[in-house]
Motif scaffolding. Structure first.
Motif, PDB file in Angstrom:
ATOM      1  N   PRO A  99      42.932  35.820  35.473  1.00  0.00           N
ATOM      2  CA  PRO A  99      41.874  34.880  35.893  1.00  0.00           C
ATOM      3  C   PRO A  99      40.518  35.599  35.798  1.00  0.00           C
ATOM      4  O   PRO A  99      40.453  36.820  35.934  1.00  0.00           O
ATOM      5  CB  PRO A  99      42.231  34.571  37.345  1.00  0.00           C
ATOM      6  CG  PRO A  99      43.657  34.956  37.506  1.00  0.00           C
ATOM      7  CD  PRO A  99      43.906  36.078  36.546  1.00  0.00           C
ATOM      8  N   SER A 100      39.491  34.833  35.587  1.00  0.00           N
ATOM      9  CA  SER A 100      38.180  35.439  35.397  1.00  0.00           C
ATOM     10  C   SER A 100      37.462  35.672  36.724  1.00  0.00           C
ATOM     11  O   SER A 100      37.287  34.758  37.519  1.00  0.00           O
ATOM     12  CB  SER A 100      37.331  34.532  34.509  1.00  0.00           C
ATOM     13  OG  SER A 100      36.014  34.996  34.514  1.00  0.00           O
TER      14      SER A 100
ATOM     15  N   LYS B 272      34.164  33.638  37.232  1.00  0.00           N
ATOM     16  CA  LYS B 272      34.155  32.216  37.612  1.00  0.00           C
ATOM     17  C   LYS B 272      34.355  32.067  39.117  1.00  0.00           C
ATOM     18  O   LYS B 272      34.286  30.969  39.647  1.00  0.00           O
ATOM     19  CB  LYS B 272      35.269  31.478  36.863  1.00  0.00           C
ATOM     20  CG  LYS B 272      34.949  31.295  35.394  1.00  0.00           C
ATOM     21  CD  LYS B 272      36.097  30.621  34.678  1.00  0.00           C
ATOM     22  CE  LYS B 272      35.856  30.627  33.178  1.00  0.00           C
ATOM     23  NZ  LYS B 272      37.086  30.433  32.433  1.00  0.00           N
ATOM     24  N   ILE B 273      34.649  33.174  39.792  1.00  0.00           N
ATOM     25  CA  ILE B 273      34.887  33.112  41.238  1.00  0.00           C
ATOM     26  C   ILE B 273      33.563  32.998  41.974  1.00  0.00           C
ATOM     27  O   ILE B 273      32.605  33.724  41.679  1.00  0.00           O
ATOM     28  CB  ILE B 273      35.645  34.378  41.720  1.00  0.00           C
ATOM     29  CG1 ILE B 273      37.049  34.411  41.140  1.00  0.00           C
ATOM     30  CG2 ILE B 273      35.684  34.445  43.247  1.00  0.00           C
ATOM     31  CD1 ILE B 273      37.835  35.668  41.475  1.00  0.00           C
TER      32      ILE B 273
ATOM     33  N   PRO C 253      46.460  26.986  29.272  1.00  0.00           N
ATOM     34  CA  PRO C 253      45.739  26.115  30.209  1.00  0.00           C
ATOM     35  C   PRO C 253      44.269  26.540  30.278  1.00  0.00           C
ATOM     36  O   PRO C 253      43.989  27.716  30.094  1.00  0.00           O
ATOM     37  CB  PRO C 253      46.432  26.384  31.552  1.00  0.00           C
ATOM     38  CG  PRO C 253      47.784  26.929  31.188  1.00  0.00           C
ATOM     39  CD  PRO C 253      47.565  27.696  29.911  1.00  0.00           C
ATOM     40  N   PRO C 254      43.317  25.657  30.511  1.00  0.00           N
ATOM     41  CA  PRO C 254      43.538  24.250  30.849  1.00  0.00           C
ATOM     42  C   PRO C 254      43.734  23.320  29.646  1.00  0.00           C
ATOM     43  O   PRO C 254      44.100  22.182  29.836  1.00  0.00           O
ATOM     44  CB  PRO C 254      42.248  23.885  31.589  1.00  0.00           C
ATOM     45  CG  PRO C 254      41.210  24.763  31.003  1.00  0.00           C
ATOM     46  CD  PRO C 254      41.907  26.045  30.635  1.00  0.00           C
TER      47      PRO C 254
ATOM     48  N   SER D  43      42.437  35.721  48.120  1.00  0.00           N
ATOM     49  CA  SER D  43      43.346  34.572  48.212  1.00  0.00           C
ATOM     50  C   SER D  43      43.087  33.541  47.117  1.00  0.00           C
ATOM     51  O   SER D  43      43.915  32.673  46.886  1.00  0.00           O
ATOM     52  CB  SER D  43      43.186  33.862  49.551  1.00  0.00           C
ATOM     53  OG  SER D  43      43.332  34.770  50.573  1.00  0.00           O
ATOM     54  N   LYS D  44      41.952  33.627  46.484  1.00  0.00           N
ATOM     55  CA  LYS D  44      41.669  32.648  45.427  1.00  0.00           C
ATOM     56  C   LYS D  44      42.634  32.830  44.252  1.00  0.00           C
ATOM     57  O   LYS D  44      42.863  31.921  43.488  1.00  0.00           O
ATOM     58  CB  LYS D  44      40.213  32.768  44.962  1.00  0.00           C
ATOM     59  CG  LYS D  44      39.226  32.282  46.011  1.00  0.00           C
ATOM     60  CD  LYS D  44      37.789  32.498  45.568  1.00  0.00           C
ATOM     61  CE  LYS D  44      36.820  32.301  46.707  1.00  0.00           C
ATOM     62  NZ  LYS D  44      36.552  30.912  47.038  1.00  0.00           N
ATOM     63  N   CYS D  45      43.165  34.058  44.117  1.00  0.00           N
ATOM     64  CA  CYS D  45      44.163  34.279  43.057  1.00  0.00           C
ATOM     65  C   CYS D  45      45.515  34.683  43.633  1.00  0.00           C
ATOM     66  O   CYS D  45      46.544  34.245  43.153  1.00  0.00           O
ATOM     67  CB  CYS D  45      43.697  35.359  42.086  1.00  0.00           C
ATOM     68  SG  CYS D  45      42.255  34.867  41.145  1.00  0.00           S
ATOM     69  N   HIS D  46      45.497  35.545  44.628  1.00  0.00           N
ATOM     70  CA  HIS D  46      46.756  36.077  45.155  1.00  0.00           C
ATOM     71  C   HIS D  46      47.366  35.138  46.191  1.00  0.00           C
ATOM     72  O   HIS D  46      46.691  34.729  47.129  1.00  0.00           O
ATOM     73  CB  HIS D  46      46.540  37.447  45.783  1.00  0.00           C
ATOM     74  CG  HIS D  46      46.141  38.479  44.784  1.00  0.00           C
ATOM     75  ND1 HIS D  46      47.010  38.971  43.845  1.00  0.00           N
ATOM     76  CD2 HIS D  46      44.956  39.087  44.547  1.00  0.00           C
ATOM     77  CE1 HIS D  46      46.375  39.842  43.089  1.00  0.00           C
ATOM     78  NE2 HIS D  46      45.125  39.929  43.481  1.00  0.00           N
ATOM     79  N   ALA D  47      48.650  34.847  45.997  1.00  0.00           N
ATOM     80  CA  ALA D  47      49.309  33.905  46.911  1.00  0.00           C
ATOM     81  C   ALA D  47      49.983  34.619  48.077  1.00  0.00           C
ATOM     82  O   ALA D  47      50.305  34.010  49.073  1.00  0.00           O
ATOM     83  CB  ALA D  47      50.330  33.074  46.146  1.00  0.00           C
TER      84      ALA D  47
ATOM     85  N   PRO E 261      51.447  27.603  28.945  1.00  0.00           N
ATOM     86  CA  PRO E 261      50.962  28.707  28.087  1.00  0.00           C
ATOM     87  C   PRO E 261      51.823  28.800  26.832  1.00  0.00           C
ATOM     88  O   PRO E 261      52.715  29.635  26.730  1.00  0.00           O
ATOM     89  CB  PRO E 261      51.100  29.936  28.994  1.00  0.00           C
ATOM     90  CG  PRO E 261      52.168  29.591  29.969  1.00  0.00           C
ATOM     91  CD  PRO E 261      52.174  28.089  30.136  1.00  0.00           C
TER      92      PRO E 261
END
Lengths: 280, 325
Positions: free
Chosen positions: A148-149, A152-153, A40-41, A211-215, A46
């Protein structure tokens, strides 16, 4: 060309040929662009890692069934392994040379004799082709496509309320942290207290960033949790007291560094450094 | 004369037959549709509907619901700019299950492979276990519809809104998610000409999935002074979950305070970020207290409360108050 020169070149080739690949020689090179279409994307799933799992399952399936003497399924897995291996070899043209179709066919043929010793012996040749690619490319693939990068955050700075790049935000946190420690070191407690408000605000914003990555809450609490709350409360108490106690102040600073900053940096920085080099 | 009387009788007769036929059909469709033989219903079935069609197909009959959904955040869960940016061009795995759910049924769904631009659409929520489901048992000739009581229960929404569901559950408030976010009104489920008359009006939820506005009565603000401190408390008095709330989004309340001296100069300020991701959101019915030490001689504080939803970078002002010492 002189005889000595030829001798030297030949010696160099022999030396390089026998030199084993050690971890210290590892080069983490950005994976080829053609691999992107299997993650993705660009892809909905994957597909590359799924392909790896397929081959691994069929390879494992042969030995599981050989041990169980389920020869019908040994043959099924052997055929499917050859099929998936060939398919994989065509997915990334730049990596075509890692694959050895003869090796997979030889292994499949050995497996179909239903002799576990023969299969084990032939698996070595095939295993080497997998191992070579993994040794040279696995870290890069995971760094590029599975993490995740950070770069890009974007983070909303709670002070300016402007969106900034993650690296710039880390710089701001570091600066506001120094505002606290430098002023405290100089005995400027009022300024240190004001700087602490800014630093705390920026530090706590990291909960949103995590939180942008971790749920799950527990993950971000590992970095910005109870220990951070305790440290900030202790620091605030000292800076708002008539006569701050330096020992307590530095103890809390140390706690914050060890349980917050260091935890995150140990887990995330290595990968972030790799990605940063590629993105520059 | 006699002939015209016969025509009149005929019209009356045909009319009576028509009316009683319609009444019978209406009764059958709405009250006793199980009496209609399956072979007859088969003739009216639309197999395409049972192949997970796009929302537009559903709109052929359910126009009002479709248009409400089109206005909702659910319809743009995959296409909104905010989502695309936050999910790193839709590559973050954790976002996919709830932004493109295959089938919502009380637990975290799986992401689907097809029709992703539809976001959270009709099929995600109503096509479960290969059959159409909703809050009513319905004839619905093109697709039989089966009643599932979960459609009016909060646990259905809790499939994705898990954190908010837990917050709501802890309040013990009876009003469900649907009571506030899908207020019901009597309406027909279909708007297809002719068929609409055959269906009686039922309670239909608002498929815009309303996002409640925070009003003065919802969040009570109490400012005050205490020696050399300024104290302010905020209480979420009416909303039975944290305010703001989100599982992964980042909605925020901003509390700004400016402090002024006797000369009317702003000498200090403070700010609170009240956000679920920072674990600072306002719990239900609990007073949250903020305390600020004053370093100068302060005679006035200006307090402002602003709200920024997860999908916007704009803030709206909820409250402004000036507090004198």
């Amino acid at each position: 060309m002189s005889f000595l020169r030829i001798l030297l070149i030949a010696a160099a080739f022999i030396f390089i040929g026998i030199l084993p690949v050690h971890a210290k020689d590892m080069i983490v090179k950005e994976p080829p662009k053609s691999l992107s279409k299997y993650y993705p994307p660009e892809s909905k799933q994957p597909k590359w890692i799924q392909q790896m799992h397929k081959m691994s399952t069929h390879f494992g399936g042969i030995f599981v069934n050989l041990k169980e003497k389920d020869y019908e399924n040994v043959d099924v897995h052997a055929d499917r392994l050859v099929e998936e291996y060939k398919k994989t070899s065509e997915m990334v043209p730049e990596w075509e040379d890692y694959f050895d179709i003869k090796a997979v066919e030889a292994f499949a043929a050995a497996a179909k004799t239903h002799d576990i010793a023969k299969a084990g012996k032939e698996s070595g040749g095939l295993g080497k082709t997998c191992g070579k690619c993994h040794a040279e490319q696995e870290i890069s693939v995971w760094a590029k496509f599975h993490w995740p990068s950070f770069h890009k955050i974007k983070v909303t700075d709670p002070i300016s309320e402007k969106e900034v790049e993650f690296d710039d935000y880390m710089g701001s946190i570091s600066t506001s942290f120094k505002g606290v420690t430098v002023n405290f070191g100089e005995g400027q407690y009022g300024r240190a207290a004001k700087a602490l408000k800014v630093f705390k605000s920026r530090y706590m914003e990291l909960k949103s960033t995590c939180s942008k990555c971790h749920a799950t809450q527990d993950v971000k609490r590992f970095y910005v949790g109870q220990d951070a709350d305790t440290s900030f409360a202790g620091l605030s108490q000292e800076l708002n007291s008539e006569k701050p106690n330096p020992e307590k102040f530095w103890k809390n600073i140390g706690l914050l560094g060890k349980t917050g900053c260091k935890h995150c940096h140990l887990v995330h920085r290595t990968n972030s450094f790799i990605q940063k080099v590629w993105e520059q | 004369m006699r002939r015209s009387s016969q025509i009149f009788d005929l019209i009356i007769g045909v009319g009576l037959i028509g009316v009683s036929g319609f009444a019978m059909l209406y009764f059958l469709v709405n009250e006793r549709f199980e009496w209609i033989p399956e072979q007859v219903l088969e003739l009216a079935r639309d197999p395409e509907i049972l192949k997970r069609p796009p929302a537009k197909k559903c709109s052929e009959c359910h126009k009002i619901i479709y248009e409400a959904w089109k206005d909702s955040r659910h319809s743009i869960s995959w296409t909104s700019e905010t989502f695309i940016e936050a999910s790193e061009n839709r590559s973050k795995e954790k976002c996919l299950p709830c932004h493109i759910p295959q089938s919502v049924q009380g637990e975290k769904p799986s992401p689907r492979m097809d029709l992703r631009d539809e976001g959270i659409y009709c099929v995600s929520c109503h096509f479960i276990d290969n059959k159409m489901q909703g809050p009513y048992d319905l004839l619905a000739p093109p697709h039989p519809t089966f009643r599932n009581p979960d459609y009016v229960r909060s646990n259905f929404c809790g499939s994705c809104h898990q954190k908010t569901f837990k917050e709501w559950k802890a309040t013990n408030v009876e009003d469900t998610c649907q009571d506030c976010h899908m207020p019901r009104k009597k309406s027909r489920l279909t708007q297809k000409a002719g068929f609409n008359l055959l269906h009686k009006k039922r309670w239909v939820g608002d498929h815009r999935f309303l996002h409640g506005e925070i009003k003065e009565k919802d969040v009570v603000m109490e400012p005050g002074w205490e020696e050399n401190f300024f104290i302010i408390s905020l209480k979420n008095q009416t909303i039975p979950h944290f305010v703001p709330t989100a599982d992964n989004g980042d909605p925020r309340l901003y509390l700004y305070i400016k402090f002024f001296n006797e000369a009317g100069e702003e000498v200090d300020n403070a700010k609170e970020i009240i956000a679920p991701q920072q674990e600072t959101a306002l719990p239900y019915n609990k007073k949250m207290r903020y305390r600020y030490r004053l370093f100068d001689k302060i005679i006035k504080a200006e307090v402002q409360l602003k709200y920024q939803p997860a999908w916007s970078k704009e803030k709206s002002t909820l409250r402004t108050e000036t507090v004198f010492r």
